[in-house]
Write an enzyme that holds these catalytic residues in place. Structure first.
Site, PDB file in Angstrom:
ATOM      1  N   LEU A  58      12.700 -32.124  -5.109  1.00  0.00           N
ATOM      2  CA  LEU A  58      11.767 -33.235  -5.083  1.00  0.00           C
ATOM      3  C   LEU A  58      10.322 -32.789  -4.974  1.00  0.00           C
ATOM      4  O   LEU A  58       9.414 -33.518  -5.363  1.00  0.00           O
ATOM      5  CB  LEU A  58      12.087 -34.163  -3.902  1.00  0.00           C
ATOM      6  CG  LEU A  58      13.487 -34.774  -3.899  1.00  0.00           C
ATOM      7  CD1 LEU A  58      13.712 -35.555  -2.609  1.00  0.00           C
ATOM      8  CD2 LEU A  58      13.696 -35.667  -5.097  1.00  0.00           C
ATOM      9  N   GLY A  61       5.982 -26.884  -1.601  1.00  0.00           N
ATOM     10  CA  GLY A  61       4.780 -26.683  -0.803  1.00  0.00           C
ATOM     11  C   GLY A  61       4.662 -25.254  -0.339  1.00  0.00           C
ATOM     12  O   GLY A  61       5.484 -24.386  -0.668  1.00  0.00           O
ATOM     13  N   GLY A  62       3.620 -25.004   0.451  1.00  0.00           N
ATOM     14  CA  GLY A  62       3.367 -23.646   0.898  1.00  0.00           C
ATOM     15  C   GLY A  62       4.411 -23.117   1.865  1.00  0.00           C
ATOM     16  O   GLY A  62       4.636 -21.909   1.943  1.00  0.00           O
ATOM     17  N   MET A  63       5.064 -24.008   2.629  1.00  0.00           N
ATOM     18  CA  MET A  63       6.043 -23.563   3.616  1.00  0.00           C
ATOM     19  C   MET A  63       7.476 -23.645   3.112  1.00  0.00           C
ATOM     20  O   MET A  63       8.364 -23.034   3.692  1.00  0.00           O
ATOM     21  CB  MET A  63       5.914 -24.394   4.898  1.00  0.00           C
ATOM     22  CG  MET A  63       4.678 -24.098   5.721  1.00  0.00           C
ATOM     23  SD  MET A  63       4.608 -25.123   7.212  1.00  0.00           S
ATOM     24  CE  MET A  63       6.077 -24.587   8.084  1.00  0.00           C
ATOM     25  N   GLY A  64       7.706 -24.396   2.060  1.00  0.00           N
ATOM     26  CA  GLY A  64       9.069 -24.518   1.578  1.00  0.00           C
ATOM     27  C   GLY A  64       9.175 -25.559   0.494  1.00  0.00           C
ATOM     28  O   GLY A  64       8.185 -25.936  -0.136  1.00  0.00           O
ATOM     29  N   VAL A  66      11.359 -29.335  -0.841  1.00  0.00           N
ATOM     30  CA  VAL A  66      12.122 -30.512  -0.430  1.00  0.00           C
ATOM     31  C   VAL A  66      13.102 -30.842  -1.546  1.00  0.00           C
ATOM     32  O   VAL A  66      12.728 -30.912  -2.723  1.00  0.00           O
ATOM     33  CB  VAL A  66      11.195 -31.708  -0.154  1.00  0.00           C
ATOM     34  CG1 VAL A  66      12.014 -32.925   0.258  1.00  0.00           C
ATOM     35  CG2 VAL A  66      10.187 -31.369   0.924  1.00  0.00           C
ATOM     36  N   ASP A 174      -3.046 -33.877  10.909  1.00  0.00           N
ATOM     37  CA  ASP A 174      -3.147 -33.586   9.474  1.00  0.00           C
ATOM     38  C   ASP A 174      -2.899 -34.856   8.659  1.00  0.00           C
ATOM     39  O   ASP A 174      -2.177 -34.838   7.669  1.00  0.00           O
ATOM     40  CB  ASP A 174      -2.151 -32.490   9.073  1.00  0.00           C
ATOM     41  CG  ASP A 174      -2.455 -31.906   7.694  1.00  0.00           C
ATOM     42  OD1 ASP A 174      -3.630 -31.993   7.259  1.00  0.00           O
ATOM     43  OD2 ASP A 174      -1.537 -31.377   7.051  1.00  0.00           O
TER      44      ASP A 174
END
Length: 644
Positions: A58, A61-64, A66, A174
């Site tokens: 879906l 991003g920078g961390m993982g 989805v 954030d």
């Protein structure tokens, strides 16, 4: 993790460059469980995490990433955030992962994404979240400024989420458009979900020592409060500043500060005064502009002390625009905007049947609820109480649900009175009128009958057709057939709204004006759903109105958007697959035998079950053209519908 596309865009625009028409293989579309692994495909697709199989990515991003997860046994859907393998051994990243789950679990609010499960352990940490269908607020902002009433409806929901967040001692830190997700629930305005609490700060001793390094700057620069960029201690007012930037964008279509460098941008937030939204866009009500400028104050103490007070100020600003019959008002200067124009209101509260009524003071009032100050024991959350307003002609009562507690310690910290907030449960028209009167700063003893009985009778007569049409069928609300063209529908909806808005200006009683407002809200909701091609197609699909879907295709709904919506639509109706195949086979057999009328009827039965199938629409149109009916299938059908 950056942008959080937690779901498909079932009610939001999809990129038009998605490729060619994807309707070549009808069998594959009807049986989405058949998957092919292409070379270079994501290795996690098709894998199982817990009880869920990852079926589609879906977002990234920078961390993982989805993924859409489907339960292997019962087919329920979730969104699963999987941490990048290279970050799985980072204690700081894992701590943020755990913080997100803990923060969301502590808050437990309907406007905040629900986290179902967590596995923080390497080699594959993941979060299991509810699956959302909609679009991020950033997609709405990309389409330009929105009307004041739409902006306030969205911002009010974020304020509710932030109030619950801050009451738990949590600061999001954030808040930005990518972390606000818009869902379409029923026929009302978009429902907001706040996402991504990965860097939320829990204001307790443990988190103070482990969350981030001293003085670290974390957040998104465009939305960062001055104290946040300076590395100062934060409280919930930093989130209100970020929401103020989002509010500025919603009504003006631009950010308050645009600079060439990060340093210049942070300094602008710390030192520069933003241009008034009304100066940029004259359509922005001055009162709403004042609220936005106050929440963008450089010093936290100059902003609203709580999210609920900001919500109230937004609603009052909007009501000042919607209530032209009220007294003339001059917007107050920045920093002195009153949260409520009314004085404190005495209210009788009955906590349980047969209990004695207790007189409390309402210090905060909106159209949907009120805050009651008290230093006594608070009623349980989600319990029901009855509130009564003292009216010259007798008490006006309404059942309410307790939705918020503010204990003495929290009240001192936020600079407000202790007490509890209630939400009105099905208030009567007369109660709504009294609340509207109080919000205009007028005591209830001035709530008098109308000055012009003739105008009252005329308005009642004009409202009568709306009462007869009911509220369930949005087409009936607008008095339109279900296959009306999209442009005609928009024109009729605008005319209906304009006519109802003019009725509010007539010399009528507040009670009748409240009835007009109720009908106007209903018409606006119908317009918001049916004027948007994807929302309309989703609404029509639920009702088997394939002709309405055809109108959406003719108005620009793309094949990729239709395919995405159809996949989700069919997944919720596995029982329809058998009858659908029977109707389709019958239609094709009749078509081959030259029995076109029978073929058309069978295609219609198939389209009622699968109204989002582009291939079915094409086959149906071929038969209709051969019959010379131009897509008509019965009374009320509109003109010719072209499907590319």
């Amino acid at each position: 993790m950056g942008p959080s596309p937690y779901a498909s865009s079932a009610v939001s625009p999809m990129p038009s460059e998605a490729g060619p028409d994807k309707s070549a293989d009808l069998r594959e579309t009807l049986e989405p469980s058949v998957q092919r692994r292409e070379p270079g495909a994501d290795p996690l697709l098709g894998e199982c995490i817990g009880s869920f199989r990852l079926t589609r990515k879906l977002g990234q991003g920078g961390m993982g990433a989805v993924y859409l997860g489907e339960h292997v046994d019962i087919g329920s859907r979730v969104a699963i955030k999987v941490l990048h393998g290279k970050l799985a051994n980072s204690p700081q990243v894992l701590r943020r992962f755990h913080t997100e789950a803990r923060a969301v679990n502590l808050i437990g609010h309907e406007n905040i994404v629900n986290i179902i499960d967590i596995n923080p352990a390497p080699p594959r940490p993941y979060l299991v979240m509810e699956y959302l269908e909609g679009e991020p607020l950033s997609a709405l902002l990309a389409r330009g400024p929105v009307r004041a009433e739409i902006a306030v409806a969205l911002l009010a929901q974020v304020c509710d989420a932030l109030q619950a967040t801050h009451a738990r001692g949590i600061v999001h830190r954030d808040l930005k458009p990518e972390n606000l997700f818009l869902l379409q629930r029923g026929h009302g305005p978009a429902f907001v979900k706040v996402l991504d609490f990965g860097i939320a700060k829990l204001l307790d001793c443990e988190e103070r020592s482990t969350d981030t390094q001293e003085g670290a700057i974390i957040g998104s620069a465009d939305y960062m409060a001055p104290e946040q960029s300076r590395g100062d201690d934060l409280d919930g007012r930093a989130d209100l500043y970020a929401l103020g930037v989002i509010a500025y964008q919603l009504v003006t279509g631009r950010l308050p500060f645009v600079e060439r460098s990060l340093t210049a941008l942070l300094l602008a937030h710390q030192t520069k005064l933003p241009i008034s939204p009304t100066s940029l866009c004259p359509d922005v009500p001055p009162a709403l502009s004042s609220v936005i400028l106050r929440v963008l104050a450089k010093e936290p103490g100059d902003r609203f002390p709580s999210a609920s007070m900001m919500r109230g100020a937004l609603q009052v600003a909007l009501d000042m625009v919607r209530s032209p019959a009220g007294p003339a008002r001059t917007p107050t200067p920045l920093g002195t905007f009153a949260v409520r124009p009314a004085v404190a209101v005495p209210v009788l509260v009955t906590a349980s049947p047969g209990a004695a009524a207790e007189q409390l003071t309402c210090t905060d009032l909106t159209r949907g609820g009120m805050f009651l100050s008290t230093d006594q024991a608070l009623p349980s959350l989600l319990s029901r109480v009855v509130v009564a307003l003292e009216h010259p002609d007798g008490e006006l009562t309404c059942e309410c649900e307790v939705v918020r507690h503010v204990q003495s310690e929290e009240a001192r910290a936020w600079g407000m009175a202790a007490g509890f907030g209630v939400q009105f449960v099905e208030p009567s028209v007369s109660f709504k009128a009294a609340v509207a009167h109080l919000m205009l700063g007028q005591p209830l003893n001035t709530l008098r009958p109308p000055m012009d009985p003739a105008a009252e009778a005329e308005v009642e007569q004009m409202l009568a057709p709306y009462r007869e049409r009911g509220t369930e069928d949005l087409y009936a609300v607008l008095a339109l057939p279900p296959d009306t063209g999209c442009e005609e529908l928009r024109v009729r909806a605008r005319r209906a709204c304009s006519a109802l808005e003019r009725l509010r200006e007539r010399p009528i009683s507040p009670m009748l004006r409240a009835k007009v407002e109720t009908v106007l809200d209903r018409v606006r909701k119908a317009s918001e759903t049916l004027s948007h091609t994807q929302r309309r197609a989703a609404y029509d699909a639920e009702r088997g109105n394939f002709q309405g879907v055809a109108r959406c295709l003719a108005a620009g709904l793309t094949a990729s958007q239709l395919e995405e919506m159809r996949r989700d639509f069919l997944s919720r109706r596995p029982h329809a697959q058998g009858p659908l195949r029977v109707h389709l086979a019958t239609a094709q057999a009749h078509q081959q035998a030259g029995l076109l009328s029978h073929a058309r009827e069978a295609y219609e039965r198939a389209l009622i079950l699968d109204p989002l199938s582009l291939e079915l629409h094409k086959q149906y149109l071929v038969v209709c053209r051969a019959l010379g009916s131009s897509g008509r299938s019965g009374p009320g059908s509109g003109g010719k519908v072209t499907i590319a």
